[in-house]
Write a protein that holds these residues in place. Structure first.
Motif, PDB file in Angstrom:
ATOM      1  N   GLY A 270       0.809  -1.206   0.000  1.00  0.00           N
ATOM      2  CA  GLY A 270       0.000   0.000   0.000  1.00  0.00           C
ATOM      3  C   GLY A 270       0.847   1.262   0.000  1.00  0.00           C
ATOM      4  O   GLY A 270       2.064   1.224   0.145  1.00  0.00           O
ATOM      5  N   ASP A 271       0.183   2.385  -0.171  1.00  0.00           N
ATOM      6  CA  ASP A 271       0.852   3.677  -0.203  1.00  0.00           C
ATOM      7  C   ASP A 271       0.925   4.285   1.194  1.00  0.00           C
ATOM      8  O   ASP A 271       0.225   3.860   2.112  1.00  0.00           O
ATOM      9  N   LEU A 272       1.787   5.290   1.331  1.00  0.00           N
ATOM     10  CA  LEU A 272       1.849   6.058   2.571  1.00  0.00           C
ATOM     11  C   LEU A 272       0.484   6.692   2.817  1.00  0.00           C
ATOM     12  O   LEU A 272      -0.079   7.323   1.920  1.00  0.00           O
ATOM     13  N   PRO A 273      -0.112   6.516   4.010  1.00  0.00           N
ATOM     14  CA  PRO A 273      -1.417   7.144   4.290  1.00  0.00           C
ATOM     15  C   PRO A 273      -1.363   8.659   4.132  1.00  0.00           C
ATOM     16  O   PRO A 273      -0.302   9.278   4.238  1.00  0.00           O
ATOM     17  N   SER A 274      -2.511   9.259   3.884  1.00  0.00           N
ATOM     18  CA  SER A 274      -2.568  10.704   3.694  1.00  0.00           C
ATOM     19  C   SER A 274      -2.266  11.424   5.002  1.00  0.00           C
ATOM     20  O   SER A 274      -2.853  11.109   6.041  1.00  0.00           O
ATOM     21  N   PRO A 275      -1.367  12.413   4.972  1.00  0.00           N
ATOM     22  CA  PRO A 275      -1.096  13.194   6.189  1.00  0.00           C
ATOM     23  C   PRO A 275      -2.268  14.066   6.616  1.00  0.00           C
ATOM     24  O   PRO A 275      -2.263  14.610   7.711  1.00  0.00           O
ATOM     25  N   SER A 276      -3.272  14.185   5.777  1.00  0.00           N
ATOM     26  CA  SER A 276      -4.473  14.926   6.167  1.00  0.00           C
ATOM     27  C   SER A 276      -5.474  14.039   6.909  1.00  0.00           C
ATOM     28  O   SER A 276      -6.382  14.538   7.566  1.00  0.00           O
ATOM     29  N   ASN A 277      -5.280  12.727   6.824  1.00  0.00           N
ATOM     30  CA  ASN A 277      -6.150  11.782   7.527  1.00  0.00           C
ATOM     31  C   ASN A 277      -5.321  10.591   8.008  1.00  0.00           C
ATOM     32  O   ASN A 277      -5.516   9.462   7.550  1.00  0.00           O
ATOM     33  N   PRO A 278      -4.367  10.838   8.923  1.00  0.00           N
ATOM     34  CA  PRO A 278      -3.467   9.764   9.356  1.00  0.00           C
ATOM     35  C   PRO A 278      -4.201   8.711  10.182  1.00  0.00           C
ATOM     36  O   PRO A 278      -5.220   9.009  10.819  1.00  0.00           O
ATOM     37  N   PRO A 279      -3.702   7.477  10.181  1.00  0.00           N
ATOM     38  CA  PRO A 279      -4.332   6.423  10.994  1.00  0.00           C
ATOM     39  C   PRO A 279      -4.276   6.763  12.480  1.00  0.00           C
ATOM     40  O   PRO A 279      -3.356   7.436  12.950  1.00  0.00           O
TER      41      PRO A 279
END
Length: 317
Positions: A270-279
């Motif tokens: 998978g890709d790096l999660p979005s920094p605008s909606n981090p886990p």
């Protein structure tokens, strides 16, 4: 070894503006509670995927970006609290080497004028001798001073950019991917030049790179960033022989090795999660093969595990 910089609880959150009214609908969490020490006369390597926040951290340390909150302590002063006019002395002591030597030099200026500019800005006279000394120090002849940037190769341009960065005798350099835009045959020359300058001028350096082979060659310590957080920091030797964070293992596994056992590799999916909606919880848990239930709900702290080795992972508890 004495600390040159102490970065404390540094945050950089970019607002996401919606529509003509300029309403803030969210934030991009580029840096989150960064705690980091940079020691005198060391080269600290900063590694991680694109989008992890490496360049943002380097720019915030130099106050080229205004962080949301936190402190950057240099010579017992928080430089983030200083106004623009108060930063002149700091600007002389801390410089930046950009990634792309084709974009970082003004094409309309001769090399002499490019190297003269820092003296003019800081109202320093008698710079002719210093310019000629610096151009020799980076391995070039004085005749290049009368030429324009387009007359040089990428490696030569990066040497000139390095000369501009060190010409006011700084104490600290942020080198932001300084060899990634260059041919492999030229990269080693620039890396060796940086090592020689570090030793000759007693420089401290933050070396940002995604190339672990370069990090292994040039750096004293290694800090690993993932989605705006430091997840591991230790000596170079400890990082390559005894790393603890699964993300560090995944980065090292991405480096090709002959006759390696592929069954033991951690492959990032998978890709790096979005920094605008981090886990929530541990930011790496969505890609971690060892994730436990608490990893999705609890945030691990960056903890010392011995020998100046810090890790942000529940596996090390």
């Amino acid at each position: 070894m004495k600390n040159l910089f102490e970065i404390k609880k540094l945050n950089m959150h970019y607002p996401i503006v919606d529509g003509l009214m300029g309403n803030v609908k969210g934030y991009i969490y580029a840096l989150n509670n960064i705690d980091l020490e940079i020691k005198e006369n060391e080269i600290l390597g900063l590694v991680g995927e694109s989008g992890s926040g490496k360049s943002t951290l380097g720019n915030c340390i130099l106050k080229l970006l205004e962080p949301t909150s936190g402190e950057v302590i240099f010579e017992n002063e928080n430089i983030l609290s200083k106004k623009k006019k108060e930063l002149n002395d700091f600007r002389k002591k801390a410089q930046l080497i950009f990634q792309n030597p084709y974009m970082s030099l003004n094409p309309r200026m001769k090399i002499y004028d490019i190297l003269k500019e820092p003296f003019i800005i800081n109202k320093i006279k008698n710079y002719d001798k210093k310019i000629k000394e610096i151009i020799k120090l980076i391995g070039m002849d004085e005749e290049v001073l009368s030429r324009y940037p387009h007359e040089f190769s990428g490696g030569q341009r990066q040497r000139i950019a390095i000369a501009r960065a060190i010409i006011l005798n700084p104490e600290f350099i942020v080198a932001d991917e300084p060899v990634s835009a260059l041919d492999v045959s030229i990269q080693a020359q620039i890396i060796n030049l940086l090592i020689d300058l570090k030793n000759h001028l007693n420089l401290t350096m933050l070396f940002i790179s995604h190339d672990l082979s370069v990090i292994k060659y040039i750096c004293d310590r290694v800090a690993v960033m993932y989605l705006g957080e430091i997840v591991e920091i230790t000596s170079k030797e400890e990082f390559f022989k005894n790393h603890k964070h699964p993300y560090s293992q995944a980065l090292l596994n991405a480096v090709p090795v002959i006759n390696e056992n592929k069954s033991k590799k951690i492959i990032l999916e998978g890709d790096l999660p979005s920094p605008s909606n981090p886990p929530k919880g541990c930011k790496f848990h969505t890609r971690c093969p060892y994730a436990m239930e608490k990893c999705s709900t609890q945030i691990p702290e960056l903890k010392e595990i011995g020998n100046n080795h810090k890790v942000r992972c529940f596996l090390c508890d």
